[in-house]
Scaffold this active site. Structure first.
Site, PDB file in Angstrom:
ATOM      1  N   ASN A  18      -6.167 -38.154 -34.827  1.00  7.47           N
ATOM      2  CA  ASN A  18      -6.661 -39.441 -35.326  1.00  7.47           C
ATOM      3  C   ASN A  18      -5.955 -39.738 -36.643  1.00  7.47           C
ATOM      4  OD1 ASN A  18      -8.097 -41.611 -36.288  1.00  7.47           O
ATOM      5  ND2 ASN A  18     -10.050 -40.530 -36.488  1.00  7.47           N
ATOM      6  N   LYS A  20      -6.205 -42.280 -38.423  1.00  9.79           N
ATOM      7  CA  LYS A  20      -7.047 -43.120 -39.290  1.00  9.79           C
ATOM      8  C   LYS A  20      -6.208 -44.285 -39.855  1.00  9.79           C
ATOM      9  CE  LYS A  20     -10.142 -39.273 -39.959  1.00  9.79           C
ATOM     10  NZ  LYS A  20     -11.164 -38.614 -40.764  1.00  9.79           N
ATOM     11  N   HIS A 110     -16.740 -43.227 -34.316  1.00 11.59           N
ATOM     12  CA  HIS A 110     -16.342 -42.260 -35.350  1.00 11.59           C
ATOM     13  C   HIS A 110     -17.312 -42.398 -36.521  1.00 11.59           C
ATOM     14  CE1 HIS A 110     -14.086 -40.236 -38.465  1.00 11.59           C
ATOM     15  NE2 HIS A 110     -13.419 -39.634 -37.498  1.00 11.59           N
ATOM     16  N   GLU A 112     -16.881 -42.588 -39.527  1.00 12.77           N
ATOM     17  CA  GLU A 112     -16.459 -43.565 -40.536  1.00 12.77           C
ATOM     18  C   GLU A 112     -16.822 -44.987 -40.099  1.00 12.77           C
ATOM     19  OE1 GLU A 112     -12.466 -42.051 -40.769  1.00 12.77           O
ATOM     20  OE2 GLU A 112     -13.288 -40.210 -41.618  1.00 12.77           O
ATOM     21  N   GLU A 182     -18.213 -34.106 -34.250  1.00 14.65           N
ATOM     22  CA  GLU A 182     -17.611 -34.076 -35.589  1.00 14.65           C
ATOM     23  C   GLU A 182     -18.720 -34.058 -36.638  1.00 14.65           C
ATOM     24  OE1 GLU A 182     -13.291 -35.640 -35.495  1.00 14.65           O
ATOM     25  OE2 GLU A 182     -14.617 -37.312 -35.942  1.00 14.65           O
ATOM     26  N   GLY A 188     -12.649 -34.032 -43.455  1.00 14.83           N
ATOM     27  CA  GLY A 188     -11.832 -34.270 -44.643  1.00 14.83           C
ATOM     28  C   GLY A 188     -12.277 -33.483 -45.862  1.00 14.83           C
ATOM     29  N   SER A 228     -11.817 -30.880 -40.250  1.00 15.65           N
ATOM     30  CA  SER A 228     -10.976 -29.911 -40.979  1.00 15.65           C
ATOM     31  C   SER A 228     -10.286 -28.895 -40.067  1.00 15.65           C
ATOM     32  CB  SER A 228     -11.785 -29.207 -42.072  1.00 15.65           C
ATOM     33  OG  SER A 228     -12.225 -30.162 -43.037  1.00 15.65           O
ATOM     34  N   GLY A 249      -7.879 -34.921 -37.919  1.00 15.62           N
ATOM     35  CA  GLY A 249      -7.566 -36.022 -38.821  1.00 15.62           C
ATOM     36  C   GLY A 249      -6.347 -35.684 -39.668  1.00 15.62           C
ATOM     37  N   GLY A 250      -6.592 -35.227 -40.896  1.00 11.07           N
ATOM     38  CA  GLY A 250      -5.512 -34.995 -41.862  1.00 11.07           C
ATOM     39  C   GLY A 250      -4.338 -34.200 -41.314  1.00 11.07           C
TER      40      GLY A 250
HETATM   41  P1  13P Z   1     -10.125 -34.087 -40.753  1.00  8.77           P
HETATM   42  O1  13P Z   1      -9.418 -33.260 -39.705  1.00  8.77           O
HETATM   43  O2  13P Z   1      -9.222 -34.680 -41.753  1.00  8.77           O
HETATM   44  O3  13P Z   1     -11.292 -33.359 -41.317  1.00  8.77           O
HETATM   45  O4  13P Z   1     -10.743 -35.365 -39.954  1.00  8.77           O
HETATM   46  C1  13P Z   1     -11.482 -35.153 -38.816  1.00  8.77           C
HETATM   47  C2  13P Z   1     -11.707 -36.468 -38.152  1.00  8.77           C
HETATM   48  O5  13P Z   1     -12.422 -37.303 -38.666  1.00  8.77           O
HETATM   49  C3  13P Z   1     -10.999 -36.721 -36.898  1.00  8.77           C
HETATM   50  O6  13P Z   1     -11.484 -37.869 -36.272  1.00  8.77           O
END
Ligand code: 13P
Length: 274
Positions: A18, A20, A110, A112, A182, A188, A228, A249-250
């Site tokens: 993702n 983002k 998600h 967010e 998640e 994050g 993470s 994510g990251g």
């Molecule tokens: P991180 O891997 O950066 O923690 O993000 C997870 C995420 O929100 C994937 O959708």
């Protein structure tokens, strides 16, 4: 509680990135190309493990064109969709447009979007249904915040989100579902839920899918963990029997790191549940 061993699983692992709100279409093209190179160097086998990327909307068509033109063993998906198919919904994106672009997946709910955009379970259920109307597989994101985890009601909380999200799905639709657990406190933050935490929740989700639908649906739906995930913790998480993949994510913004995660898959083969 039902669990499924790696060797007997009918589910193809899904490693999802993702992006983002990162990567404009020029940066996204570079990232995709270096990811394709990284996967090929690591001998990624697309028959065994599916790798998907979820770029921002304005980057999506560039990414999809590259995948198609260069014959890359990757698929892409949208990060969000409208519950409606067309009309006066400024700023929203129809599932039919995502389908036309060649998206196989779309993220729904998600954390967010749930928190920043106040998306409710009812809206998210309408989005899940919209995805199915256009043959896009929803990746329904569920998971608890820190306070709920500390109160010990995380399973109940997450299953409530799951039930609301899948309400009204047919037994034909449900096996294709992907659910991403998640925990919000692990997104994050560098705080990763332990493999046992991921397994506990994925097993609970699978048991609930048996109750909501049937054992076949539960055995075929794919359950991901996200929060993470990095190359150094992916294998342990993926090794859990009810975890069928990860939503990253990251670390998905670093092509070498993400390629390593994709190659940390659990040892099994199967046809995709599509
Ligand atoms: P991180 O891997 O950066 O923690 O993000 C997870 C995420 O929100 C994937 O959708």
């Amino acid at each position: 509680m039902t669990t499924y061993t790696n060797s007997s699983s009918p589910r193809k692992p899904l490693i999802a990135g993702n992006w983002k709100m990162n990567m404009d279409h020029v940066q996204g093209a570079d990232l995709l190309q270096s990811l394709a190179e990284g996967l090929s160097e690591a001998n990624h086998d697309p028959q065994r493990v599916e790798v998907a990327v979820f770029p921002p909307l304005t980057t999506l068509s560039t990414v999809q064109a590259l995948i198609q033109d260069d014959g890359l063993d990757l698929v892409c998906g949208g990060q969000d969709l409208s519950p409606y198919d067309s009309g006066a919904y400024t700023g929203d994106t129809s599932a039919q447009f995502l389908a036309k672009l060649g998206c196989r997946y779309v993220l729904v709910g998600h954390s967010e979007r749930r928190t920043i955009h106040n998306e409710t379970d009812d809206v998210l259920n309408a989005k899940v249904r919209a995805a199915y109307r256009h043959s896009i597989v929803p990746v329904l994101c569920v998971g608890e915040g820190l306070e709920i985890r500390q109160a010990g009601t995380h399973v109940e909380h997450t299953l409530t989100q799951l039930r609301a999200g899948v309400e009204g799905l047919t037994e034909e639709q449900a096996p294709r579902l992907v659910v991403a657990y998640e925990p919000v406190w692990a997104i994050g933050t560098g705080e990763v839920a332990g493999p046992q935490d991921a397994q506990e929740m994925c097993a609970a989700i699978r048991a609930d899918l048996t109750e909501l639908f049937d054992a076949d649906v539960a055995a075929r739906a794919r359950l991901l963990y996200g929060g993470s995930v990095k190359a150094n913790n992916a294998a342990a998480i993926l090794n859990e029997p009810d975890v069928d993949g990860v939503l990253v994510g990251g670390a998905s913004l670093d092509s070498a790191e993400f390629a390593r995660i994709a190659c940390a898959e659990k040892p099994q083969t199967a046809a995709p549940a599509l």
